[in-house]
Motif scaffolding. Structure first.
Motif, PDB file in Angstrom:
ATOM      1  N   ASP A  93      -4.818  -1.901  -2.764  1.00 44.36           N
ATOM      2  CA  ASP A  93      -5.431  -1.124  -1.684  1.00 44.36           C
ATOM      3  C   ASP A  93      -4.974   0.329  -1.768  1.00 44.36           C
ATOM      4  N   GLY A  94      -3.690   0.537  -2.034  1.00 46.70           N
ATOM      5  CA  GLY A  94      -3.167   1.891  -2.173  1.00 46.70           C
ATOM      6  C   GLY A  94      -3.738   2.629  -3.369  1.00 46.70           C
ATOM      7  N   LYS A 140       0.837  -1.204   0.000  1.00 49.56           N
ATOM      8  CA  LYS A 140       0.000   0.000   0.000  1.00 49.56           C
ATOM      9  C   LYS A 140       0.873   1.255   0.000  1.00 49.56           C
TER      10      LYS A 140
END
Length: 145
Positions: free
Chosen positions: A45-46, A14
């Motif tokens: 997710d990042g 991330k």
């Protein structure tokens, strides 16, 4: 850089996503079970991708378009020769360029010699517990361990 568990691997991915630009290529090397796909889950997710990130070992590639930047995830583990790997890469690279996607490639050894500008991440098992990560920038001028 030492990472102790799955959650830390995802968090590193991330954080690493902040360094990436559209059209970035990331090569992930490491033994089976080292955490390559978990690292990609962190990148996703990042990038605010909401889809479930799974290994593309059998499909060879997965495309994720729900985030800030699209992500193309390749796995070349099952490919047996350079021609097949290069053909798949070229096809996916065209789409990555067109969509300004980030491309992450697991098991990139067959195509690495033909690439010029990429991030390279090597994951290895730590002696007693966890994982070690080595990260090279696209110009190979920085190494983070």
């Amino acid at each position: 850089m030492f990472i102790g568990n799955l959650i830390e691997t995802i968090q590193l991915g991330k954080k690493f996503a902040q360094e990436l630009n559209p059209k970035s290529i990331i090569l992930l090397q490491g033994p089976l079970g080292a955490g390559k796909t978990s690292f990609v889950q962190g990148i996703a997710d990042g990038l605010c991708i909401k889809e479930d990130i799974t290994s593309p070992t059998f499909a060879l590639s997965h495309h994720y378009n729900s985030g800030i930047t699209p992500l193309i995830h390749l796995d070349l583990y099952r490919l047996e020769n350079k021609f097949m790997a290069k053909e798949l890469f070229i096809s996916e690279e065209e789409e990555a360029i067109q969509n300004e996607a980030i491309m992450v490639i697991e098991w990139p050894e067959l195509i690495e010699p033909v690439l010029d500008n990429f991030w390279k991440i090597e994951i290895s098992y730590a002696p007693n517990f966890g994982r070690n990560y080595k990260i090279w920038d696209p110009k190979n001028s920085l190494t983070f361990e």
